[in-house]
Design a protein around this motif. Structure first.
Motif, mmCIF file in Angstrom:
data_model
loop_
_atom_site.group_PDB
_atom_site.id
_atom_site.type_symbol
_atom_site.label_atom_id
_atom_site.label_comp_id
_atom_site.label_asym_id
_atom_site.label_seq_id
_atom_site.Cartn_x
_atom_site.Cartn_y
_atom_site.Cartn_z
ATOM 1 N N GLU A 239 0.836 -1.213 0.000
ATOM 2 C CA GLU A 239 0.000 0.000 0.000
ATOM 3 C C GLU A 239 0.870 1.262 0.000
ATOM 4 O O GLU A 239 0.583 2.240 -0.679
ATOM 5 N N LYS A 240 1.942 1.232 0.790
ATOM 6 C CA LYS A 240 2.851 2.377 0.844
ATOM 7 C C LYS A 240 3.878 2.295 -0.277
ATOM 8 O O LYS A 240 4.233 3.291 -0.896
ATOM 9 N N THR A 255 0.126 4.533 -8.833
ATOM 10 C CA THR A 255 -1.093 5.206 -8.392
ATOM 11 C C THR A 255 -2.313 4.607 -9.093
ATOM 12 O O THR A 255 -3.424 4.706 -8.613
ATOM 13 N N GLU A 256 -2.078 3.966 -10.263
ATOM 14 C CA GLU A 256 -3.133 3.216 -10.949
ATOM 15 C C GLU A 256 -2.828 1.730 -10.792
ATOM 16 O O GLU A 256 -1.702 1.357 -10.468
ATOM 17 N N LYS A 280 -11.667 -5.561 -10.428
ATOM 18 C CA LYS A 280 -11.275 -6.769 -9.693
ATOM 19 C C LYS A 280 -9.789 -6.692 -9.298
ATOM 20 O O LYS A 280 -9.412 -7.081 -8.195
ATOM 21 N N ILE A 281 -8.969 -6.159 -10.197
ATOM 22 C CA ILE A 281 -7.543 -5.981 -9.880
ATOM 23 C C ILE A 281 -7.392 -4.962 -8.760
ATOM 24 O O ILE A 281 -6.630 -5.137 -7.810
ATOM 25 N N LYS A 282 -8.169 -3.910 -8.854
ATOM 26 C CA LYS A 282 -8.113 -2.862 -7.846
ATOM 27 C C LYS A 282 -8.415 -3.442 -6.462
ATOM 28 O O LYS A 282 -7.717 -3.175 -5.484
ATOM 29 N N LEU A 367 -3.459 0.928 -23.266
ATOM 30 C CA LEU A 367 -3.964 1.103 -21.898
ATOM 31 C C LEU A 367 -3.141 2.192 -21.189
ATOM 32 O O LEU A 367 -2.940 2.135 -19.975
ATOM 33 N N ASN A 368 -2.652 3.168 -21.970
ATOM 34 C CA ASN A 368 -1.726 4.151 -21.375
ATOM 35 C C ASN A 368 -2.365 5.103 -20.365
ATOM 36 O O ASN A 368 -1.674 5.882 -19.720
ATOM 37 N N ASP A 369 -3.684 4.995 -20.225
ATOM 38 C CA ASP A 369 -4.304 5.796 -19.155
ATOM 39 C C ASP A 369 -4.136 5.116 -17.798
ATOM 40 O O ASP A 369 -4.181 5.759 -16.761
ATOM 41 N N ILE A 370 -3.884 3.797 -17.808
ATOM 42 C CA ILE A 370 -3.723 3.104 -16.510
ATOM 43 C C ILE A 370 -2.356 2.427 -16.358
ATOM 44 O O ILE A 370 -2.011 1.962 -15.283
ATOM 45 N N MET A 371 -1.583 2.339 -17.445
ATOM 46 C CA MET A 371 -0.234 1.765 -17.344
ATOM 47 C C MET A 371 0.781 2.807 -17.769
ATOM 48 O O MET A 371 1.017 3.026 -18.945
ATOM 49 N N LYS A 372 1.345 3.464 -16.771
ATOM 50 C CA LYS A 372 2.278 4.552 -17.048
ATOM 51 C C LYS A 372 3.594 4.252 -16.346
ATOM 52 O O LYS A 372 3.623 3.466 -15.410
#
Ligand code: HEC
Ligand code: HEC
Length: 490
Positions: A239-240, A255-256, A280-282, A367-372
């Motif tokens: 988490e940290k 952060t994503e 589900k991943i989240k 998926l570049n909005d969630i994989m950066k």
């Protein structure tokens, strides 16, 4: 024997009952581990899957499950020929899976193998715990990295088994859906068996597979790449950790939750199916927040640990931070610090995966909005050391068997060690904290050998160097052992 789970329902209960923050407790830890134990992301007959027919074979290996004579005879006649003679021992289950591919059995069966169903076809689904659970000093711990997983070996043999099974099954009528899933499974195992990208030693996973997806999906041929082999990291404290960057080098932007999807994409999921299970991943990543790390199971010399604590705060804290516990004795997780490569100078191969062209393809991926990406300058995290006793062999490439060896000058560390039974108690060295090392005679024998088995860590292999982190070359043995005593308490 195979089970399926629903984490969504529990998390809903948790959020409805209004936990504002992650509450560490033994009950939450137990629940979280049970959740991860059965978690998988097979979807639409794609992802980390096994051919439907092969699932039947695997079911026959699950303790307690009834084994059909037909399948049993088939295994005897055909699958054993896939394995070389070294492993033809009477107990096929243990030899085939536990020892050879680095898998475990527990009371619920083969760890990380589940059943999934799409279009009325049942097939095998590999879950996260195939890699994200492991053994230390005889204890199986969910959330610890698997010290023996051998993805390349498993995939190449599964690929052969799937072909045999396909041929044997030819007389059966198979629906188009069945055939499609079978083909997806075979593509997945073939991709992972690739020797160019594949791992050379048990317990190491090549990150090149993930990189390969970014090329494939954007229609570019993958150039010759570093394999970037790493051990599987622990998940407690994530988490940290994710806030500082993902993976051993901080490359991923945590952060994503997008990078959690990467394994499944590499395994054959489409960007659309991946997006479909984003939630589900989240939720899965939130489950990690409840993990407690495994306490040191043997005695600790408290007085000596106190001496070690003082050495630690002078010599190590600058990079590895400080460690406090809650009133209940639970860890207080913190963000790790990222250290430039030129300071730590451990093996560079993992960082060589990150090329300017790869960074570009990460930027333009569908998926570049969630994989950066976050960090691209070469560096490794100085990992948080919560329950570091269980995380041997040490460093990102698992090149150092024990803490004592890590504290030695870099040129005095053993160039070879065995990974055989690495999680069993008889391999655990309580004094040096970690894996026991070979005798001088064995070391000489390994030295003379040109090609050692995959269960022997050989620092001559590419990406396997045990140099760097040479910060305690002049420390006395007395101080090294005090430091080790303190590290047991973290
Ligand atoms: C084939 C083995 C394998 C499987 C299966 C696997 N992982 Fe991993 N995972 C790894 C390795 C290796 C790393 C470290 C990569 C690195 O540092 O470069 C990692 C890293 C991670 C991280 C980042 C940890 C950190 O400290 O930054 C998360 C989160 C994670 N995995 C979640 C998952 C989830 C969720 C699944 C199931 C969908 C999964 N993994 C399946 C091998 C695996
Ligand atoms: C200059 C910063 C720095 C200092 C000082 C330092 N370390 Fe490290 N340490 C690192 C980095 C960076 C890594 C990760 C290297 C890698 O994985 O290649 C690391 C890795 C480790 C690991 C392996 C972690 C794992 O998961 O395998 C242990 C254990 C460790 N350090 C203990 C210590 C101790 C004990 C000291 C004090 C004697 C110390 N370190 C001093 C930066 C530092």
């Amino acid at each position: 024997m195979f089970r399926r789970i629903s984490i969504i329902s529990f998390l809903l209960t948790v959020s409805l009952s209004g936990f504002a923050e992650t509450e560490l407790s033994h009950a939450n830890d137990e629940w979280a581990k049970e959740e991860l134990r059965f978690l998988h992301f097979a979807e639409d007959g794609r992802g980390m899957i096994l051919a439907p027919g092969l699932l039947e074979v695997l079911e026959t290996f699950i303790p307690g499950a009834s084994q059909s004579t037909e399948a049993s005879e088939f295994i005897q006649q055909n699958f054993l020929s896939v394995f070389d003679s070294e492993f033809r021992v009477p107990n096929f289950v243990e030899a085939g899976f536990a020892k050879r591919w680095g898998l475990y059995f527990d009371k619920d069966g083969l760890v990380g193998f589940n059943a999934a169903e799409d279009n009325g076809v049942t097939y095998g689904a590999m879950g996260c715990v195939v890699c994200h659970s492991g053994k230390a000093a005889g204890e199986h711990i969910i959330g610890l990295g698997n010290k023996n997983i051998d993805v390349q070996k498993m995939a190449s043999e599964v690929s052969k088994m799937e072909k045999l099974w396909w041929r044997w099954n030819n007389f059966r009528t198979r629906s188009p859906e069945f055939k499609e899933i079978e083909e997806n499974a075979m593509k997945f195992s073939e991709y992972l068996s690739d020797e160019e990208m594949g791992n050379l030693t048990q317990g190491l996973v090549p990150t090149a597979f993930i990189k390969g997806w970014f090329y494939r999906i954007q229609g570019r041929p993958l150039p010759k790449t570093a394999k970037g082999q790493v051990k599987v990291p622990q998940l407690w404290g994530y988490e940290k950790k994710r806030l500082a960057g993902q993976f051993c080098d901080g490359f991923g932007d945590g952060t994503e939750v997008g990078w959690g999807i990467a394994v499944e994409l590499a395994a054959g999921q489409t960007p659309e199916t991946a997006r479909g299970y984003y939630d589900k991943i989240k939720e899965a990543e939130e489950v990690f927040n409840y993990f407690l790390p495994p306490e040191y199971p043997f005695d600790i010399d408290e007085a000596r640990a106190e001496v070690g604590r003082q050495i630690f705060s002078k010599t190590c804290s600058g990079c590895h931070g400080t460690y406090e516990k809650t009133a209940d004795g639970f860890p207080i997780y913190k963000e790790p610090k990222r250290i430039p490569w030129h300071v730590v100078k451990t093996d560079f191969d993992r960082l060589a995966v990150g090329t300017p062209e790869f960074f570009e393809l990460v930027n333009s991926n569908p998926l570049n909005d969630i994989m950066k990406y976050k960090h691209t300058s070469p560096g490794y995290f100085a990992p948080r050391l919560d329950r570091i006793w269980s995380r041997f062999p040490y460093l990102h490439n698992a090149s150092i068997p024990s803490l004592y060896q890590l504290l030695l000058p870099e040129d005095e560390r053993v160039p070879f060690f065995s990974l055989k039974d690495s999680g069993e108690e008889h391999r655990f060295d309580r004094q040096k904290l970690g894996l026991s090392i070979p005798s001088v005679k064995q070391l000489a024998r390994f030295e003379r050998s040109k090609k050692l088995p995959r269960s022997i860590y050989d620092t001559r292999r590419i990406g396997h160097s045990n140099g760097g982190h040479n910060f305690t070359a002049n420390m006395s043995d007395e101080d090294r052992y005090s430091l080790i005593e303190y590290l047991k308490t973290l």
